[in-house]
Design a protein around this motif. Structure first.
Motif, PDB file in Angstrom:
ATOM      1  N   ALA A  25      49.588  45.091  32.777  1.00  0.00           N
ATOM      2  CA  ALA A  25      49.297  43.711  32.589  1.00  0.00           C
ATOM      3  C   ALA A  25      48.688  43.176  33.595  1.00  0.00           C
ATOM      4  N   PRO A  26      48.548  43.446  35.023  1.00  0.00           N
ATOM      5  CA  PRO A  26      47.669  42.767  35.937  1.00  0.00           C
ATOM      6  C   PRO A  26      46.182  43.169  35.724  1.00  0.00           C
ATOM      7  N   ARG A  27      45.949  44.334  34.944  1.00  0.00           N
ATOM      8  CA  ARG A  27      44.456  44.530  34.571  1.00  0.00           C
ATOM      9  C   ARG A  27      43.867  44.027  33.480  1.00  0.00           C
ATOM     10  N   LEU A  28      44.743  43.271  32.331  1.00  0.00           N
ATOM     11  CA  LEU A  28      44.145  42.976  31.227  1.00  0.00           C
ATOM     12  C   LEU A  28      43.283  42.025  31.470  1.00  0.00           C
ATOM     13  N   SER A  29      43.292  40.921  32.110  1.00  0.00           N
ATOM     14  CA  SER A  29      42.306  40.026  32.178  1.00  0.00           C
ATOM     15  C   SER A  29      40.846  40.692  32.844  1.00  0.00           C
ATOM     16  N   TYR A  30      40.948  41.669  33.735  1.00  0.00           N
ATOM     17  CA  TYR A  30      39.864  42.195  34.084  1.00  0.00           C
ATOM     18  C   TYR A  30      39.133  42.904  33.008  1.00  0.00           C
ATOM     19  N   PHE A  31      40.049  43.672  32.107  1.00  0.00           N
ATOM     20  CA  PHE A  31      39.464  44.295  30.931  1.00  0.00           C
ATOM     21  C   PHE A  31      38.740  43.379  29.970  1.00  0.00           C
ATOM     22  N   ARG A  36      33.847  41.182  27.494  1.00  0.00           N
ATOM     23  CA  ARG A  36      33.076  39.848  27.016  1.00  0.00           C
ATOM     24  C   ARG A  36      31.711  39.850  27.593  1.00  0.00           C
ATOM     25  N   THR A  37      31.557  40.356  28.847  1.00  0.00           N
ATOM     26  CA  THR A  37      30.281  40.372  29.504  1.00  0.00           C
ATOM     27  C   THR A  37      29.545  41.600  29.390  1.00  0.00           C
ATOM     28  N   GLU A  38      30.012  42.848  29.143  1.00  0.00           N
ATOM     29  CA  GLU A  38      29.375  44.074  28.961  1.00  0.00           C
ATOM     30  C   GLU A  38      28.686  44.226  30.400  1.00  0.00           C
ATOM     31  N   HIS A  39      29.226  43.921  31.370  1.00  0.00           N
ATOM     32  CA  HIS A  39      28.568  44.134  32.586  1.00  0.00           C
ATOM     33  C   HIS A  39      29.486  43.787  33.847  1.00  0.00           C
ATOM     34  N   VAL A  40      29.677  44.905  34.653  1.00  0.00           N
ATOM     35  CA  VAL A  40      30.879  44.957  35.579  1.00  0.00           C
ATOM     36  C   VAL A  40      30.412  43.855  36.690  1.00  0.00           C
ATOM     37  N   THR A  41      29.210  43.886  37.032  1.00  0.00           N
ATOM     38  CA  THR A  41      28.737  42.892  38.132  1.00  0.00           C
ATOM     39  C   THR A  41      29.103  41.505  37.734  1.00  0.00           C
ATOM     40  N   ARG A  42      28.486  41.163  36.846  1.00  0.00           N
ATOM     41  CA  ARG A  42      28.820  39.787  36.013  1.00  0.00           C
ATOM     42  C   ARG A  42      30.210  39.475  35.981  1.00  0.00           C
ATOM     43  N   ALA A  43      30.900  40.421  35.319  1.00  0.00           N
ATOM     44  CA  ALA A  43      32.265  40.092  35.178  1.00  0.00           C
ATOM     45  C   ALA A  43      32.995  39.753  36.755  1.00  0.00           C
ATOM     46  N   ALA A  44      32.737  40.619  37.542  1.00  0.00           N
ATOM     47  CA  ALA A  44      33.379  40.377  38.885  1.00  0.00           C
ATOM     48  C   ALA A  44      32.988  39.117  39.424  1.00  0.00           C
ATOM     49  N   HIS A  45      31.696  38.512  39.231  1.00  0.00           N
ATOM     50  CA  HIS A  45      31.318  37.306  39.687  1.00  0.00           C
ATOM     51  C   HIS A  45      32.185  36.356  39.013  1.00  0.00           C
ATOM     52  N   GLU A  46      32.275  36.155  37.707  1.00  0.00           N
ATOM     53  CA  GLU A  46      33.360  35.365  37.038  1.00  0.00           C
ATOM     54  C   GLU A  46      34.808  35.389  37.413  1.00  0.00           C
ATOM     55  N   LEU A  47      35.073  36.556  37.747  1.00  0.00           N
ATOM     56  CA  LEU A  47      36.453  36.659  38.043  1.00  0.00           C
ATOM     57  C   LEU A  47      36.632  36.403  39.856  1.00  0.00           C
ATOM     58  N   GLY A  48      35.656  36.233  40.528  1.00  0.00           N
ATOM     59  CA  GLY A  48      35.776  35.815  41.834  1.00  0.00           C
ATOM     60  C   GLY A  48      36.403  37.025  42.746  1.00  0.00           C
ATOM     61  N   ILE A  49      35.992  38.210  42.233  1.00  0.00           N
ATOM     62  CA  ILE A  49      36.554  39.573  42.953  1.00  0.00           C
ATOM     63  C   ILE A  49      35.492  40.357  43.096  1.00  0.00           C
ATOM     64  N   PRO A  50      35.564  41.466  44.394  1.00  0.00           N
ATOM     65  CA  PRO A  50      34.420  42.334  44.508  1.00  0.00           C
ATOM     66  C   PRO A  50      34.261  43.306  43.562  1.00  0.00           C
ATOM     67  N   GLN A  51      33.026  43.845  43.215  1.00  0.00           N
ATOM     68  CA  GLN A  51      32.684  44.515  42.116  1.00  0.00           C
ATOM     69  C   GLN A  51      33.526  45.801  42.251  1.00  0.00           C
ATOM     70  N   SER A  52      33.673  46.526  43.369  1.00  0.00           N
ATOM     71  CA  SER A  52      34.296  47.694  43.726  1.00  0.00           C
ATOM     72  C   SER A  52      35.531  47.436  43.585  1.00  0.00           C
ATOM     73  N   THR A  53      36.284  46.219  43.561  1.00  0.00           N
ATOM     74  CA  THR A  53      37.660  46.077  43.175  1.00  0.00           C
ATOM     75  C   THR A  53      37.811  46.252  41.837  1.00  0.00           C
ATOM     76  N   LEU A  54      36.809  45.615  40.744  1.00  0.00           N
ATOM     77  CA  LEU A  54      37.106  45.413  39.524  1.00  0.00           C
ATOM     78  C   LEU A  54      36.734  46.986  38.898  1.00  0.00           C
ATOM     79  N   SER A  55      35.896  47.654  39.293  1.00  0.00           N
ATOM     80  CA  SER A  55      35.620  49.097  38.778  1.00  0.00           C
ATOM     81  C   SER A  55      36.547  49.895  39.120  1.00  0.00           C
ATOM     82  N   ARG A  56      37.255  49.867  40.286  1.00  0.00           N
ATOM     83  CA  ARG A  56      38.624  50.512  40.270  1.00  0.00           C
ATOM     84  C   ARG A  56      39.672  50.109  39.607  1.00  0.00           C
ATOM     85  N   ALA A  57      39.928  49.199  39.063  1.00  0.00           N
ATOM     86  CA  ALA A  57      40.872  48.612  38.351  1.00  0.00           C
ATOM     87  C   ALA A  57      40.739  49.189  36.764  1.00  0.00           C
TER      88      ALA A  57
END
Length: 323
Positions: A25-31, A36-57
């Motif tokens: 459940a905690p990772r569904l919004s990240y996914f 939606r963006t098809e881009h990890v860096t852009r998604a991390a910026h929208e979510l307000g979290i570090p890219q490394s955190t998003l990639s690991r998730a």
């Protein structure tokens, strides 16, 4: 990109659904954001979290599911067939969570929230509509979910969290509940208009010891009060009919099928005579109950304060106990 994973890292097919939901459940919004963006860096910026955190998730999500959700293309990603299937359900789940959040926020809104309110059948025709009308003079947008039932059933729904407040009788004294007395009604002996006692205004309950009674079913507060008063008067009532509505009982009395101990009706009914019971305190107390320690939303707090302010004047003059 393939992921090596141990048997401990991946959820087994036999894992409980609750364990799977807790893990994923905690990772569904990240996914969903990356899909939606098809881009990890852009998604991390929208979510307000570090890219490394998003990639690991995302990596951990794929490991937990045991499937690849994304195909990596440099800085961009695209959904795999499994990812597209997963996204359909994730979007529905997130939308449902969003609707649930909006619903509970709306119910707690101080100006337009909702109160789940239970009350006795005998209070539905006049007392409760009058209370809500008076309350909404100052709180016109607050909404109500209304439940009519007998006392024990309402207390069960209160304990289950289905009700915020309830008007009930007798006033409960039970662990986990808080109750406050609001008012009381004098019970009357109701007899057919051609009954031997019909010419009287007052009667001792013991004078009805040989009568056949019609009563509410066991479990109703008024039934317990009736049995207790008859015992106090020195007899056990002989019961011919049991029902669920006081007005049905009045109809049975009017038909000559018995007598009954009942609170006054909102409107006098033809065919019966209502006699004041003397010699003992024949009343039922009306109270409001709620869960002890349960936090109130602003609408519930406002209505509770309103009800408590009505102590001694909850009922109409016709239905209130005589001093």
């Amino acid at each position: 990109m393939a992921h090596k994973q141990s048997s401990e890292a991946r959820l087994s097919p036999s894992s409980d659904t609750e364990d799977i939901v807790t893990t994923l459940a905690p990772r569904l919004s990240y996914f969903a954001a990356v899909a939606r963006t098809e881009h990890v860096t852009r998604a991390a910026h929208e979510l307000g979290i570090p890219q490394s955190t998003l990639s690991r998730a995302l990596v951990r999500l794929e490991q937990d599911l045991g499937v690849e959700l994304f195909a990596r293309h440099g800085r961009t990603v695209s959904l795999t067939p499994a990812g597209r299937t997963f996204l359909t359900s994730v979007d529905k789940a997130l939308a449902e969570v969003g609707r649930a959040a909006e619903s509970v926020r709306a119910d707690a809104d101080p100006a337009s929230g909702k109160v789940a309110f239970g009350f006795l059948h005998t209070m539905g025709s006049e007392t409760v509509p009058g209370l809500i009308r008076a309350f909404r003079a100052d709180h016109p947008r607050i909404r109500f979910s209304l439940v009519q039932n007998y006392g024990e059933a309402m207390l069960e729904r209160l304990r289950a969290g289905e009700l915020d407040l309830c008007l009930t009788s007798p006033i409960p004294d039970a662990p986990g509940l808080v109750a406050r007395r609001l008012d009381e009604q004098r019970l009357r002996l109701v007899v057919p208009d051609e009954h031997r006692l019909a010419g009287r205004k007052r009667v001792r309950l013991a004078e009805a010891a040989d009568e056949t009674f019609v009563t509410l079913e066991p479990g109703y507060g008024l039934r317990r009060i009736t049995d207790g008063l008859c015992t106090e008067a020195g007899f056990k009532p002989r019961i011919a009919f049991e029902g669920e509505e006081t007005e049905t009982l009045r109809g049975l009395v009017a038909a000559g099928l018995g007598v009954a101990l009942l609170p006054p009706p909102a409107v006098p009914r033809p065919g019966v005579v209502e006699l004041t019971v003397t010699g003992q305190r024949a009343v039922r107390e009306i109270g409001v109950a709620w869960l002890d320690g349960h936090p109130d939303t602003p609408p519930v707090a406002a209505f509770k304060k309103f009800l408590l302010s009505r102590r001694g004047k909850l009922l109409s003059e016709w239905t209130r106990a005589e001093e």
